[in-house]
Structures are given as C-alpha cells and as structure tokens.
Design a protein around this motif. Structure first.
Motif: not given
Length: 529
Positions: A273-301
């Motif tokens: 949630y912090q990453w997707m609300s980050w002020s630099e989200l649209d300017r900084v790429d992560v070109p090699d990232l292919g998978r994000v795994v999450t858990g602990g509680s359901p991820i919001l839509g």
C-alpha cells in the motif's frame, strides 16, 4: 541434511563453480558467496561445538536481519541442535518465557538486545551467551551482559567440516513461537524433513533457478523472512537479498530491487500500500521484477489494480498459511484473480485441504462454510512440550488452522475469518471478512478490521475499526449508511472507530483481540443509527 543441500551441494565442481556465485546479501552493502556462507557456517558450527552444543540442544537466536543469521541457523541445524528463533520485538518477560519453555541453554544475540534480556536472563536455562557486535552504535548495549562471550568464539573457529554426522530428516531443527492472534505463544517444532519439503514444494511451484534473485523484507525470525521464498531460492542456487530489520521505507526497498536486479520479492500488504501510494511510483521503474508474493492478510483490490496498471509484467500472488500448518498452504493464481478476487487461491503442490465442521469434525461439501484443515509434508505436527495443544491442533496428519473458510467446486479457498473471531449476534453468525470486503470497496477506506463487541440485546454486534486513505474523510454515520445499502441489517457495523493503524503481529496479521479489548466498552454506549 538441510545444511548440506545449501552449503555443500552447490560447491561441487559439477555445479560449474557455484561457490563463487552470490548467495545472500544484506541490502546493497554486504554480500557473501556460497563459498563464504559455507565457510562461515562451518566456523560457527565448530565454535558451538567447542561451547558444548550437542544434538537436541536448543540454541536461542535473538538477532536482527543479517548475513550472520543464516550462517548461525545453518550451523545450529548442522550439529543436530535446534534453533529457537526469537522475536526481538518481544519484551524481556516474553523472551524469558520462550527461552524457559524451549529449555534453551545457549543464546546468540545482537548487542542491541542485551539490555532487554539482561534483567531476566538469570531466570532462564541459558548458561552461555554469545554477543554479536556488528554495528558499534546499534550494539552499544552489549555491555549489559558482562559475562557474555564475544562473537569471535564463533568467527575464529575451525573452517573445516564439523566432525559430526548429518542429522536425519526426522530430527528437529527449529522452534518458532507462533505469533498468533489469540492466546499464549506455542513453539511450532519443525524437523529437517519439514524444512526441506517446504523448500522443495515452493521451488516446484515457482520454478526458481540460478537466475532467481529474491528480496525478503520481513524479519528473519518469521517464516515469511526465511522459509517463504528465501529458502527455496537458495536451494535452487539463486541469490537471496534481505532488507534490514528496522527503518524500512519504500525508497530503500525500490533502491535495493534496482541495485540487485531482483526478480522476486515478498512484501506485506502494508508495504504494498505504501509503495502504490508512493510519490515516485510513476517515475521509478523496477525492470527486472517479475513476481511479488504477499501474505498475512488479504491484499486490497485497489492495490492489485494499481500494480497491474503500473507494472503489468509483475505477477501479484497472494499466499496463505500458518507456521504450524507448513508455513504456506495456498497461492492465488494471478490469471484467475478476476474470477476469485478475494480468494487465497489453490493449494501448493503436495498440499491437501478440506473444510470440516468444527463441532462434529465431519468433512463438509464444496461451497460450505467450516474450519479449514490442511495436510502436507511440511506440516510440523507438534508443539514443543504441549501435548494437549498438539492433540487439539493436529489430527491424523492434518492441521486445524482455526480459520473459517469455504472451498469452491473448482478448488479455490476463501477465508471468512477466524473461528474465534466469528460474531454471534441474535443467533446469527456474522463473518467479519464479509463486512471487511464491503468496506474495502469504499474509495476513502484503506483497510479495516471488524470485531464483535458486547451488546445487551444481541450478545454481540459488529464494530469496524477503519484506516482512511490520505486526504479522505468519513463519519461514523456515513460508513453505516454505506453498509446499510450493501449488507443485511444484522451484519452492518453498529459502531465505527477511525484509527491511524491497525495492530499487527510480526507476520502482518491483524491482532483483533487487542481491538476487542480496546473497544469492548462501546457495547454499553448508545449505538449510532
């Protein structure tokens, strides 16, 4: 057995000089190759042998995320001893309980935790303490344990292979005290076989190989920071990168993802949630990232939608599990997410699940609500020193998760809530997750937790604790009106409280018992209409 697969097999000439490949890194500034990890593991194992550690002995680990954590864990388990992985967020009294309950006779710790444990250490079975000072400023409290041995007793030991046999698959290797949402912690006891099976099951599912570079962002005392994803990446000859334990920020995470060209990452929902609300989200790429795994509680839509839009090639995979249940039971396939938006997916390879009536213990048909049971080669099956709790939780190889769930006819698991979290109001069963899913669709609401509070007429009634998105506002009446249009009358919250954050345990699960304690008094207050 476990240690050999990670530190010896990869050094064989047939693996093409695998010893010189990076094995583990701490953020951007520290990296060990597989050869260095193997050497350090041997030194620590021989150093522990010199301190009298023998098979079956329990060795406490009270350390922050570090390269030394891996070497120490591998050294302890190589000797056939049992690593007791301790949560450094605990108080001294809580640590005293874990050390005493496990019967730990040796404690290895970072100096930064010495002041916490010093007042209670004499009341535990610990006879030898070994203090690591990796940062003179952070570990300045090491002096609080004046009788402790320095880390040099391990660092300067013989780098040769320890002169002890490899443990058997059935030998215990680790105790982890469950950071559960209710009750006193219990020590889940894993064997070498459980650990290897769990790593193999993940490697089979995610197809890790030598090109895999995984970023772990959670504490290593928890399965999400060690056994989840990190372990199978190392078993596959890949590169495991870890964030430091404190001061975690999106800027640092993204910087490390880019620096190591990470292909995979484990991020808790709050971090996403912090990453997707980050002020630099649209300017900084992560070109090699292919998978994000999450858990602990359901991820919001909304967060899933934003990841899909901003990083369309990144697979967002929601995992579900619990420490004693094999750590990970199911994963949500991104290709089917739109059809099963709130599901935690289908079982991992070699994993069975079923829904059971918690009162009769009879298996229930598909699309019926009941308690989720799971069985796999990684289910631990034992709580340390607690035969009654063991018998209650583990039945014929199955683990009773304590989660209310349903399984659809096509095999997708939906978690409704905890058996103990279900709200009984006027004879009706109310599942908090149903209300939370409705609240999650409101654009002003970041996340919520619904609990039952006392009600003089209905026994219990729902109360919603809500975290708002930045820049948004809501009133209690507006929330209740929103729910009135979408939920039956008995299901809608009668009380609404707004909070800055929801209390969570180390695995990111919301601690509803704390919310129940804090807001129980609302049951005697006038209800909003």
């Amino acid at each position: 057995m476990f240690t050999g697969i990670i530190t010896r097999q990869l050094l064989q000439p047939a693996r093409g000089g695998g010893g010189e490949r990076p094995a583990i890194s701490l953020e951007k500034d520290q990296t060990w190759t597989y050869a260095q990890l193997a050497e350090r593991t041997n030194r620590y194992a021989n150093g522990l042998l010199a301190q009298g550690v023998r098979p079956g002995d329990r060795v406490g680990m009270l350390l922050s995320n570090s390269l030394e954590y891996w070497a120490l864990y591998l050294a302890i388990t190589r000797l056939g001893a049992i690593a007791v992985r301790l949560n450094w967020r605990l108080t001294g009294e809580e640590l005293r309980y874990a050390l005493t309950d496990s019967g730990s006779t040796v404690l290895c710790l970072h100096g930064r935790f010495a002041a916490t444990i010093a007042p209670v250490l004499a009341d535990t079975p610990v006879r030898t303490s070994i203090v690591f000072v990796l940062d003179p400023e952070l570990d300045a409290d090491a002096a609080a344990l004046s009788d402790a041995l320095p880390q040099s007793v391990l660092e300067d030991a013989d780098p040769g292979e320890p002169a002890v046999p490899d443990p058997a698959p059935t030998d215990p290797c680790m105790i982890m005290y469950t950071s559960g949402t209710t009750g006193f912690p219990k020590g889940a006891l894993w064997t070498h076989g459980h650990t290897l099976w769990f790593g193999a099951m993940q490697a089979l599912y995610w197809k890790y190989d030598e090109r895999s570079v995984h970023l772990g962002t959670t504490p290593m005392f928890h399965v999400s920071g060690f056994e989840d994803c990190v372990l199978p990446v190392l078993m596959s000859g890949g590169h495991a990168v870890m964030m430091r334990s404190t001061g975690l920020t999106v800027d640092r995470i993204v910087d490390v993802l880019r620096h190591h060209r990470c292909t995979d990452a484990f991020l808790l929902p709050a971090t996403i949630y912090q990453w997707m609300s980050w002020s630099e989200l649209d300017r900084v790429d992560v070109p090699d990232l292919g998978r994000v795994v999450t858990g602990g509680s359901p991820i919001l839509g909304w967060a899933v939608d934003r990841i899909r839009t901003r990083f369309p090639k990144v697979r967002m995979e929601q995992a579900y599990g619990l420490t004693e249940g094999g750590a990970m039971t199911s994963v949500m396939d991104p290709e089917r997410l739109d059809d099963h938006r709130t599901s935690v997916g289908r079982p991992l390879p070699l994993t069975e699940v079923k829904i059971v009536d918690p009162a009769t213990l009879e298996e229930l048909p598909a699309d019926t609500d009941g308690e989720l049971w799971t069985r796999s080669p990684s289910v631990c099956g034992v709580y340390w020193g607690k035969p009654e709790a063991t018998a209650e939780t583990f039945v014929d190889g199955w683990c009773r998760t304590g989660d209310l769930a349903r399984i659809t006819t096509d095999g997708y698991i939906y978690i409704i809530g905890r058996v103990k979290d279900m709200i009984l109001s006027g004879g009706e069963n109310i599942y908090p997750a149903e209300i939370e899913n409705v609240l999650a669709d409101h654009p002003a609401i970041q996340e919520s937790a619904v609990i039952g509070v006392p009600d003089p007429k209905w026994d219990e009634t729902p109360c919603a604790a809500i975290v708002l998105n930045d820049g948004h506002s809501l009133t209690e009446d507006e929330v209740i009106a929103y729910c009135r249009e979408r939920l039956a009358g008995y299901k809608r919250p009668r009380y609404v409280v707004f909070v800055d954050v929801l209390p969570r345990n180390a695995s990111g699960k919301i601690l509803k018992r704390l919310l129940r304690d804090e807001y129980a008094h609302l049951g005697s207050a006038p209800a909003a209409r």
